[in-house]
Motif scaffolding. Structure first.
Motif, PDB file in Angstrom:
ATOM      1  N   PHE A  67      82.494  19.945  43.498  1.00 13.86           N
ATOM      2  CA  PHE A  67      82.447  18.612  42.915  1.00 13.86           C
ATOM      3  C   PHE A  67      83.200  17.607  43.789  1.00 13.86           C
ATOM      4  N   ASP A 103      84.450  14.069  42.950  1.00 14.70           N
ATOM      5  CA  ASP A 103      84.693  13.086  41.889  1.00 14.70           C
ATOM      6  C   ASP A 103      84.956  11.721  42.527  1.00 14.70           C
ATOM      7  N   THR A 157      86.415   9.198  41.454  1.00 16.12           N
ATOM      8  CA  THR A 157      87.745   8.630  41.224  1.00 16.12           C
ATOM      9  C   THR A 157      88.751   9.104  42.268  1.00 16.12           C
ATOM     10  N   PHE A 162      80.268  13.320  41.217  1.00 17.77           N
ATOM     11  CA  PHE A 162      80.567  13.272  39.785  1.00 17.77           C
ATOM     12  C   PHE A 162      81.183  11.930  39.413  1.00 17.77           C
ATOM     13  N   ILE A 163      80.552  11.258  38.424  1.00 16.97           N
ATOM     14  CA  ILE A 163      81.055   9.984  37.907  1.00 16.97           C
ATOM     15  C   ILE A 163      81.486  10.229  36.471  1.00 16.97           C
ATOM     16  N   PRO A 164      82.781  10.350  36.217  1.00 15.80           N
ATOM     17  CA  PRO A 164      83.247  10.664  34.860  1.00 15.80           C
ATOM     18  C   PRO A 164      83.056   9.496  33.900  1.00 15.80           C
ATOM     19  N   LYS A 165      83.370   9.723  32.625  1.00 19.98           N
ATOM     20  CA  LYS A 165      83.222   8.688  31.609  1.00 19.98           C
ATOM     21  C   LYS A 165      84.101   7.494  31.946  1.00 19.98           C
ATOM     22  N   TYR A 179      82.065   1.489  35.262  1.00 21.29           N
ATOM     23  CA  TYR A 179      82.243   1.255  36.691  1.00 21.29           C
ATOM     24  C   TYR A 179      81.321   0.132  37.146  1.00 21.29           C
ATOM     25  N   LYS A 195      78.189  10.379  34.047  1.00 21.74           N
ATOM     26  CA  LYS A 195      78.668  10.501  32.669  1.00 21.74           C
ATOM     27  C   LYS A 195      79.073   9.151  32.098  1.00 21.74           C
ATOM     28  N   GLY A 196      79.465   8.237  32.966  1.00 23.16           N
ATOM     29  CA  GLY A 196      79.946   6.952  32.514  1.00 23.16           C
ATOM     30  C   GLY A 196      78.864   5.888  32.473  1.00 23.16           C
ATOM     31  N   GLY A 236      73.030  13.370  33.696  1.00 22.18           N
ATOM     32  CA  GLY A 236      74.375  13.182  33.174  1.00 22.18           C
ATOM     33  C   GLY A 236      74.481  12.511  31.824  1.00 22.18           C
ATOM     34  N   GLY A 255      74.523   9.307  31.240  1.00 19.99           N
ATOM     35  CA  GLY A 255      75.188   8.017  31.314  1.00 19.99           C
ATOM     36  C   GLY A 255      74.222   6.848  31.284  1.00 19.99           C
TER      37      GLY A 255
END
Length: 407
Positions: free
Chosen positions: A36, A38, A40, A74-77, A80, A100-101, A130, A132
């Motif tokens: 992964f 990420d 962020t 990976f784009i988390p919650k 953005y 996800k976000g 995902g 999102g």
């Protein structure tokens, strides 16, 4: 006892050596688990206002370069903000893009005039998924859409473009309020799209749900599309397209074309199947449209079957005098697009216009081998039952014909 202890020590050492070797091998090959990346960790901030384009690009570059197996961006919650960005291949291995976000496009007019917001190019084995949201923030740009009156209008960005992408899947995404089309496929092969939810107001301009061109072996399934233009549009170069389980409305329906506008390229659409779909309150149902006048082109081997129409204005329509631009006089010209081998089968429901079946073909290139099979469409307005209208058509009717067939 000492011998047993020695044996036990050798076994333990052997296990340690084997474990170290296994770990090294897994690290080199990626094992069965993807690695992964990420966004962020590359500086992306989910504050809804920071431009995260650079962070997303860095994560993509690292994932695309990963040589030891599958990789994941990976784009988390979180929310953005992202300006226009292109993720280019080819990549070293299969790559997945998980959203996800919520991704938000810019509302700065200086950044509007491009053909993409988020683009993928030259990627093989791509997965985008995902659950999102893609928020195109379209209301900020729609007033700039003057293409209906301005032949030199500037492009507005498609929410997500796929150019030269192959052997890929896009699923479980939600796109809202695109500035232009929501999804655009160009020069793609072997792609599957499913569980897509698309939403834009009925009066939003040119917000096609899924726009397909110069692509082959494309499958679209289990999608809900509510928008201001065609729910799905298949234009020149679309080949072997299969669409099923799509709910469309509001919008302009599911369309093939428009074809024949280019003076330099023979535009062709072949091998399209639309099955098990529902259209509700749309401007058109299933439609084939060609320009008049037009250059010689082909639309053939097209099947529309098991389709429910609910309060649809033009449930079944072939329009070979399509010309939405101002100062058109399409009645004075004929289309040179040859439409052939088209089947409308098991189509039922209600029409909001009296002409429920309208097949208007070219006088110099009449439609060939058109079939109407088990059509049952009732008019829900005043002025008598639904009717059908055909011109310049060669074909036959089979089974139930309501309205009475004109073939």
């Amino acid at each position: 006892m000492k011998e047993m202890g020695s044996v036990w020590l050798i076994m333990v050492v052997g296990l340690v050596v084997m474990s170290t070797t296994t770990i090294t091998t897994l690290a080199q090959t990626g094992g069965r688990r993807p690695v992964f990346f990420d966004v962020t960790t590359y500086g992306a901030m989910a504050d809804g206002k920071t431009d995260n384009s650079m962070a997303f690009s860095k994560a993509w570059t690292k994932a695309c370069e990963w040589k030891y197996g599958k990789s994941v961006v990976f784009i988390p919650k979180g929310t953005y903000m992202v300006n226009s960005v292109i993720f280019r291949g080819p990549c070293s291995g299969p790559i997945t893009f998980i959203i996800k976000g919520v991704l938000k496009a810019s509302t700065d007019p200086k950044l509007f005039f491009t053909d993409h917001w988020i683009g993928f190019q030259y990627v093989d084995g791509l997965v985008v998924k995902g659950g999102g949201y893609l928020d195109g923030q379209g209301p900020s740009a729609w007033p700039y859409n003057d293409c209906s009156t301005n032949p030199n209008c500037k492009p507005l960005p498609t929410t997500m473009r796929f150019d030269f992408v192959s052997n890929s899947r896009v699923h479980h995404l939600r796109s809202i309020n695109s500035k232009n089309s929501h999804f655009n496929l160009f020069a793609c092969t072997n792609m599957n799209m499913s569980h897509i939810r698309i939403s834009a107001p009925e009066d939003s301009p040119n917000t096609d749900g899924i726009h397909i061109g110069d692509s082959s072996n494309i499958n679209v399934a289990r999608a809900h599309i509510a928008t201001g233009d065609d729910c799905i549009a298949m234009v020149s170069g679309s080949r072997d397209i299969h669409i099923s389980g799509v709910s469309c409305g509001p919008g302009h329906g599911i369309s093939i074309g428009s074809l024949g506008k280019s003076k330099y390229v023979k535009e062709t659409v072949t091998g399209v199947t639309i099955v098990n779909c529902t259209l509700t309150g749309t401007q058109n149902g299933v439609r084939i449209k060609t320009w008049a006048p037009s250059s010689p082109s082909i639309a053939s081997d097209l099947t529309f079957q098991y389709i429910l129409m609910e309060d649809v204005n033009n449930p079944i329509i072939i329009d070979q005098q399509y010309c939405p631009q101002p100062n058109c006089n399409s009645n004075a010209y004929n289309s040179e697009v040859q439409i052939s081998n088209v089947t409308f089968k098991n189509i039922w429901g209600t029409s909001s216009s009296k002409v429920a079946v309208n097949i208007k073909c070219s006088g110099i290139a009449p439609c060939q081998n058109i079939k109407l099979v088990n059509i049952n469409l009732s008019y829900n307005g005043l002025g008598g039952p639904a009717i059908s209208s055909c011109s310049n058509v060669r074909g036959r009717s089979y089974g139930t014909q309501n309205p009475p067939g004109c073939l």
